[in-house]
Design a protein around this motif. Structure first.
Motif, PDB file in Angstrom:
ATOM      1  N   ARG A 274     -57.064  30.008 -66.579  1.00  0.00           N
ATOM      2  CA  ARG A 274     -56.521  31.367 -66.532  1.00  0.00           C
ATOM      3  C   ARG A 274     -57.570  32.371 -66.065  1.00  0.00           C
ATOM      4  O   ARG A 274     -57.301  33.250 -65.264  1.00  0.00           O
TER       5      ARG A 274
ATOM      6  N   ASP B 124     -42.637  30.963 -67.697  1.00  0.00           N
ATOM      7  CA  ASP B 124     -43.925  30.282 -67.768  1.00  0.00           C
ATOM      8  C   ASP B 124     -43.993  29.483 -69.055  1.00  0.00           C
ATOM      9  O   ASP B 124     -43.787  30.033 -70.159  1.00  0.00           O
TER      10      ASP B 124
ATOM     11  N   PRO C 183     -50.268  33.998 -68.275  1.00  0.00           N
ATOM     12  CA  PRO C 183     -50.463  33.597 -66.880  1.00  0.00           C
ATOM     13  C   PRO C 183     -50.206  34.771 -65.939  1.00  0.00           C
ATOM     14  O   PRO C 183     -49.355  35.629 -66.194  1.00  0.00           O
ATOM     15  N   LEU C 184     -50.974  34.812 -64.862  1.00  0.00           N
ATOM     16  CA  LEU C 184     -50.809  35.882 -63.882  1.00  0.00           C
ATOM     17  C   LEU C 184     -49.535  35.663 -63.067  1.00  0.00           C
ATOM     18  O   LEU C 184     -49.222  34.533 -62.684  1.00  0.00           O
ATOM     19  N   PRO C 185     -48.787  36.744 -62.779  1.00  0.00           N
ATOM     20  CA  PRO C 185     -47.642  36.585 -61.862  1.00  0.00           C
ATOM     21  C   PRO C 185     -48.094  36.085 -60.492  1.00  0.00           C
ATOM     22  O   PRO C 185     -47.462  35.230 -59.890  1.00  0.00           O
ATOM     23  N   GLU C 186     -49.190  36.629 -59.999  1.00  0.00           N
ATOM     24  CA  GLU C 186     -49.806  36.163 -58.761  1.00  0.00           C
ATOM     25  C   GLU C 186     -51.226  36.726 -58.713  1.00  0.00           C
ATOM     26  O   GLU C 186     -51.531  37.723 -59.370  1.00  0.00           O
ATOM     27  N   PRO C 187     -52.130  36.108 -57.966  1.00  0.00           N
ATOM     28  CA  PRO C 187     -53.495  36.624 -57.872  1.00  0.00           C
ATOM     29  C   PRO C 187     -53.506  38.055 -57.364  1.00  0.00           C
ATOM     30  O   PRO C 187     -52.690  38.430 -56.501  1.00  0.00           O
TER      31      PRO C 187
ATOM     32  N   ARG D 295     -44.405  27.030 -64.082  1.00  0.00           N
ATOM     33  CA  ARG D 295     -43.563  28.197 -63.822  1.00  0.00           C
ATOM     34  C   ARG D 295     -42.196  27.698 -63.364  1.00  0.00           C
ATOM     35  O   ARG D 295     -42.044  27.149 -62.263  1.00  0.00           O
TER      36      ARG D 295
ATOM     37  N   THR E  97     -52.504  30.448 -61.009  1.00  0.00           N
ATOM     38  CA  THR E  97     -51.138  30.657 -61.481  1.00  0.00           C
ATOM     39  C   THR E  97     -50.551  29.322 -61.909  1.00  0.00           C
ATOM     40  O   THR E  97     -51.027  28.265 -61.503  1.00  0.00           O
ATOM     41  N   PRO E  98     -49.513  29.318 -62.738  1.00  0.00           N
ATOM     42  CA  PRO E  98     -48.902  28.059 -63.181  1.00  0.00           C
ATOM     43  C   PRO E  98     -48.323  27.261 -62.007  1.00  0.00           C
ATOM     44  O   PRO E  98     -48.127  27.766 -60.904  1.00  0.00           O
TER      45      PRO E  98
ATOM     46  N   ASP F 125     -45.543  25.587 -59.903  1.00  0.00           N
ATOM     47  CA  ASP F 125     -44.136  25.923 -59.657  1.00  0.00           C
ATOM     48  C   ASP F 125     -43.244  24.696 -59.807  1.00  0.00           C
ATOM     49  O   ASP F 125     -43.565  23.607 -59.326  1.00  0.00           O
TER      50      ASP F 125
END
Length: 1093
Positions: free
Chosen positions: A667, A735, A1000-1004, A745, A672-673, A675
């Protein structure tokens, strides 16, 4: 082609030679064959020379040479020692005696008499030269009279000493008469026993002998080689068999040395009297077979593209050997001596039949005899390749090494497989592609310093071979035995013997190196223990221990069997490269008495660029295992309203293709997780409204999250919202974070949603923008639910089939990111590029390492004509010919609709996406062109520099070419990555939630910024970025945005032009200010190029 072509028939070869079908008709089918014939005919027209313009005045020079030689006065006979001394005092021309030099008080004499005859031979007379040759050599043979020799001159280098003096006498005379020419000595085909005189126009060095320098200098580009040789049939054949010994000098000390055969020396002697017989053979064949010369030109081109030539440094198999082999097969080779080839065949058919013969004859391990003979095979058998011409009693491959024969066999097999593959461009693979590129073939390189000659090595060169060739043969034999099945191919590149001055000069011996190229079998090379014979097999076990020395040990299997073995497991963490390097280092230093300083290894540098490791596979396997657990957990849920149909992973981590090796608890590094797409069985419970379906999918995700947390301890779930623009797009994802650290995700796919979207796209009663929006959403839904799952399954399967595929994909992605193209090429498309290089490797073998897989991908991209050709990636060969034709037709239609390629540039089709555009959306033409340009530059550097290439230079990209460079703040990015949304104080001791797990981040963050910038400013600016870890976003201003009049729908910020109040120009300052405002603290500074277009 003549109508009386023979029918296809099977022929067996005498003496256990090859068995194959006569290639009277092509295996490519009627259309493929006719196309290949037309292409070869066109090639022949292009490569043939205009001899009068290429060699102006050559015939006159040859005539003058002949007259000058014939007019020379007789000299001698004089004892060789006396002649050498007096010659050195009266002339300034050196006598090119081969080593070992004549001893003092030799009883035999040397002399010069008028030659029996002088002829021009070789490709010049047969007119089979081609424009692409690196140099043009015209051979003039000077046949020495029999009166110069005595009965036993075949022994102890006597013939070669007399030949050297004869050549020096001619050299001295020609130097004096032709002062406008340069003269040097060189060895014929690298054979140290056969010095020849080379004449070139002044100012033309051997290095400048290529077609480009010819065009630049405008001078004749050729050399004349004066080759003294013996009269036809002069030497006694019975005394010069492969089992005979002709070198008895200093053998009195050990009588047993007289029994050691000298096949190379003997064949060299026999070849000296075979110039005229082979000239007659080739001339006679060219008159009886109309297409013989054209087939020779095709063979020369094929050999040239693979680096083969007559010189031992070029493999010892050149145009002459190809022509002689084909001429012999037109006369013999069958079971009862009948010809294998028919003179009525077309040139392309003769070429393919000869290629098939080379592929099936296994010259590297079999003795092949052409023609009827009473000679026993053991009489002609020798350590190197043997292709025995019984009519003339000589092994025509005596100057060829074993590894070159193996390479020739492999190239012939690869070419045949290309011919038999209807999906491969056979013509390009055989004649256009430059295959002689070691970096594209071999995985491991070892540069070895050649030790200086010693008394021991000198005695070993008792067969007349060059010491460096003998040393290379010893290296090959040792490595072949040591590596065994770990190495699929071993090739040794030795330096060419240099030309030297015709005047006496003292030259210091140069430190020379040989280059060993090894193509590994990754599966077998990774084995940590080498197993030998059973302990009970005393004789074989003793040989094993003698070869491996002190490191040999006994190993007992669980079954009780005890075998000899060698343990290399300590090098297993380094992968097969480390194991093979350890084996080579040990065996070469222990058996050949070299030191570590004499060895220089290359090949691992590419893997070190992104720290690829053999342990990465375990990390990917851990991800797949974690996904299996996750899938089982979801399927075990009993309170879901719908039945689960499929849970498909679509993340690069689950198909061995993510740039970085996956690991749990990442993290803080911004990962990101993974998909995952979830599909349910068809049901009538779905709403009939797309927006309602999105809300139903959100409710399902909430239900799955609650159920998982209740059913499984250690699982945490978090619902996230998509940053969607429309309510009809996907709204949410779930997530799922496991205690082990891996997270997934989850998104839900609905068949009902896809049906409704497809219905909207076809509904002409709806507004156009509604249909367009529905088409975009439908494409996105199919990409995630249908294409990506199949793509992930395919890549995962082939990563297990091709061990080097995973690391090659990861390195190629890094290359795209290094040149800031990663934001334009999605990861699945890059994976298809690399997979295609493995599926269609022709004319090379399948890549077996990271370096070859990566460089082969760049080579493919460099030659890929995306403007005219679709790339069809068909791993299972499931597409029919009609489907492939439909794909090509679809590309032609796109090019007609969109001639400027504003919407569709690259066209990549697969069995699960025949449209060709799913993978390649939003790739501007300038980006595709840049990819091709960079790939060509990298491929050229790899070809030109070889092992001297510094791999990191291929990944270096400057910023000077960009108009705008946005520098991002590394500190701000790290701050975003650390922020989890629950921290209330900047002081750790006051933060009650500091120990809570980060979401978790939605996106970088950098990709989120780039997406925002593309949404707002994709029209005025073209952005370049290299992945989440790149702290620079570069951009180019769109040159197609010109000054314009005012309108309400301006594509960006405009301002009045200075010269005309009614004209507006792009307000670049305002655009950059808005970018700075959007980026906020993430942007550190913005650099703007001074000269704006």
């Amino acid at each position: 082609m003549e109508s009386n072509s023979p029918k296809r028939r099977k022929l067996d070869h005498a003496h256990k030679g090859p068995t194959f079908e006569t290639v009277a008709s092509s295996s490519m089918g009627a259309s493929g064959s006719s196309a290949f014939v037309l292409e070869t005919d066109e090639l022949l027209k292009e490569v043939k020379l205009d001899y009068s313009s290429t060699f102006p005045g050559l015939d006159q020079t040859l005539r003058q040479f002949k007259e000058a030689i014939e007019s020379l006065e007789q000299y001698g006979p004089i004892p060789i020692d006396e002649a050498s001394k007096s010659w050195g005092k009266t002339t300034r021309t050196a006598i090119p005696y081969p080593d070992p030099k004549p001893t003092k008080n030799c009883p035999y004499k040397v002399a010069f008499e008028k030659p029996t005859h002088i002829n021009v031979v070789g490709s010049y007379t047969s007119q089979t030269m081609v424009k692409s040759q690196s140099s043009f050599a015209v051979d003039m043979i000077v046949v020495m009279p029999t009166t110069l020799f005595s009965e036993k001159d075949y022994r102890d280098y006597r013939y070669f000493y007399k030949r050297a003096f004869f050549l020096a006498y001619i050299t001295d005379a020609l130097r004096k008469k032709f002062s406008d020419l340069d003269f040097v000595y060189t060895n014929l085909n690298g054979n140290a026993l056969l010095p020849v005189l080379v004449s070139r126009p002044q100012g033309q060095s051997s290095e400048s002998q290529n077609t480009e320098s010819k065009e630049l200098l405008g001078k004749p580009n050729y050399e004349i080689r004066i080759i003294p040789n013996a009269p036809e049939g002069y030497f006694p054949a019975a005394k010069l068999s492969a089992a005979s010994n002709s070198l008895r000098r200093n053998s009195s000390e050990e009588a047993k040395d007289t029994n050691v055969p000298t096949p190379f020396y003997n064949n060299t002697l026999k070849s000296e009297s075979q110039f005229v017989p082979y000239l007659k053979l080739l001339h006679r064949t060219s008159t009886t077979c109309a297409s013989f010369k054209d087939a020779c030109i095709l063979g020369r081109t094929w050999l040239q593209q693979r680096g083969f030539g007559g010189d031992v440094a070029d493999g010892g198999f050149g145009h002459f050997h190809w022509a002689v082999l084909m001429a012999l097969l037109l006369q013999t080779g069958g079971r009862k001596g009948e010809p294998i080839l028919s003179p009525s065949l077309h040139a392309s058919q003769l070429f393919k039949a000869t290629l098939q013969y080379l592929a099936s004859s296994n010259l590297h391990k079999k003795t092949v005899i052409l023609g009827q003979t009473t000679v026993a095979p053991e009489v002609v058998r020798q350590t190197g390749p043997v292709l025995y011409d019984s009519a003339r009693g000589i092994n025509i491959l005596f100057n060829m090494t074993t590894w070159s024969a193996f390479m020739l066999n492999e190239h012939a097999k690869l070419s045949l497989s290309a011919i038999n593959d209807p999906q491969v461009d056979q013509f390009d693979s055989l004649f256009i592609s430059k295959v002689n590129q070691p970096l594209q073939i071999f995985d491991l390189f070892v540069k070895i310093s050649v030790p200086p000659p010693t008394s021991q090595t000198s005695s070993s060169v008792s067969d007349g071979k060059s010491p460096i060739v003998v040393f290379a043969e010893e290296i090959y034999k040792t490595l072949k035995k040591a590596l065994g099945e770990r190495a699929k191919l071993i090739n040794i590149q030795i330096p060419k013997s240099p030309a030297w001055k015709v005047t006496p000069s003292s030259t210091k011996p140069k430190n020379e190196n040989i280059l060993v190229g090894i193509m590994c079998d990754p599966a077998k090379a990774s084995q940590g223990r080498e197993f030998g014979p059973l302990y009970e097999q005393k004789k074989d076990a003793a040989k094993f221990r003698e070869f491996w020395g002190d490191i040999a040990e006994l190993w007992q299997f669980p079954s009780g069997e005890i075998v000899e073995s060698v343990n290399w497991t300590e090098f297993s963490p380094l992968g097969y490269f480390g194991i093979c390097q350890a084996i080579v280092r040990y065996i070469v230093t222990s058996r050949l008495k070299l030191t570590d300083g004499d060895l220089e290894f290359h090949g691992q540098e590419f893997s070190n660029i992104i720290s690829l490791s053999p342990a990465d596979k375990a990390s990917f396997d851990a991800v797949k295992a974690a996904f299996s657990v996750f899938e089982k957990d979801v399927r075990d849920l009993e309170d879901l309203p719908l039945s689960v149909k499929q849970i498909a992973p679509i993340g690069a981590e689950t198909r061995y293709a993510s740039l970085r090796s996956p690991s749990p608890n990442r993290r803080r590094q911004g990962a990101t997780p993974i998909d995952v797409m979830l599909s349910f069985e068809a049901s009538g419970k779905w709403p009939e409204n797309i927006a309602s379906i999105q809300r139903a999918k959100t409710a399902l995700l909430l239900q799955i999250g609650r159920s998982l947390e209740v059913a499984k301890a250690g699982i945490k779930t978090h619902l996230g919202l998509e940053d969607g623009e429309h309510e009809t797009g996907n709204l949410a994802f779930l997530d799922i974070v496991y205690e082990s650290g891996f997270s997934f995700r989850l998104r839900v796919h609905s068949d009902q949603e896809e049906t409704l979207l497809e219905r909207q796209t076809k509904d002409q009663t709806l507004d156009r923008y509604v249909r367009t929006e529905a088409a975009v959403l439908l494409s996105s839904a199919r990409w995630k639910s249908a294409i990506l799952p199949l793509h992930s399954q395919t890549i995962s399967t082939y990563c297990t089939r091709f061990p080097a595929l995973s690391s090659s994909i990861r390195l190629t992605k890094h290359w795209f990111n290094a040149h800031r193209l990663g934001n334009h090429f999605n990861e699945p498309l890059i994976e298809l590029f690399v997979l295609q290089a493995f599926l269609k490797p022709h004319p090379f073998p399948v890549p077996s390492s990271t370096s070859t897989g990566f460089l082969r991908t760049l080579l493919m991209l460099a030659s890929y004509d995306w403007r005219e050709e679709p790339m069809i990636v068909d791993p299972s060969d499931s597409l029919s010919a009609s489907q492939r034709l439909d794909i090509s037709t679809r590309l032609e239609a796109w090019r007609k609709i969109d001639a400027n390629m504003n919407r569709t540039t690259l066209f990549v089709a697969t069995p699960f996406d025949a449209t060709g555009v799913a993978y390649t959306q939003n790739i501007p033409k300038v980006i595709a062109t840049r990819m091709t340009t960079l790939a060509r530059s990298a491929s050229k550097a790899a070809k030109d520099k070889g092992i001297e290439l510094e791999p990191r230079t291929l990944f270096q990209s400057g910023l000077r070419d960009y108009d705008v460079v946005i520098h991002l703040s590394a500190k701000a990015i790290k701050g975003v990555l650390r922020e989890d949304g629950t921290r209330h104080s900047q002081f750790k001791n006051l933060d009650e939630s500091g120990s809570s797990e980060a979401l978790p981040l939605p996106e970088p963050p950098v990709l989120a910024l780039l997406r925002r910038l593309n949404l707002a400013y994709a029209t005025p600016l073209l952005f370049f970025h290299g992945g989440p870890e790149d702290t620079v976003i570069a951009a180019l201003w769109n040159p197609q945005i010109h000054d314009r009049g005012f309108s309400a729908n301006m594509p960006s910020s405009f301002k009045p032009a200075n010269t005309d109040a009614d004209t507006f120009e792009l307000n670049r300052e305002a655009v950059l200010a808005e970018i700075a405002r959007i980026g906020g603290d993430l942007i550190e500074k913005i650099d703007v190029k001074d000269s704006q277009r």
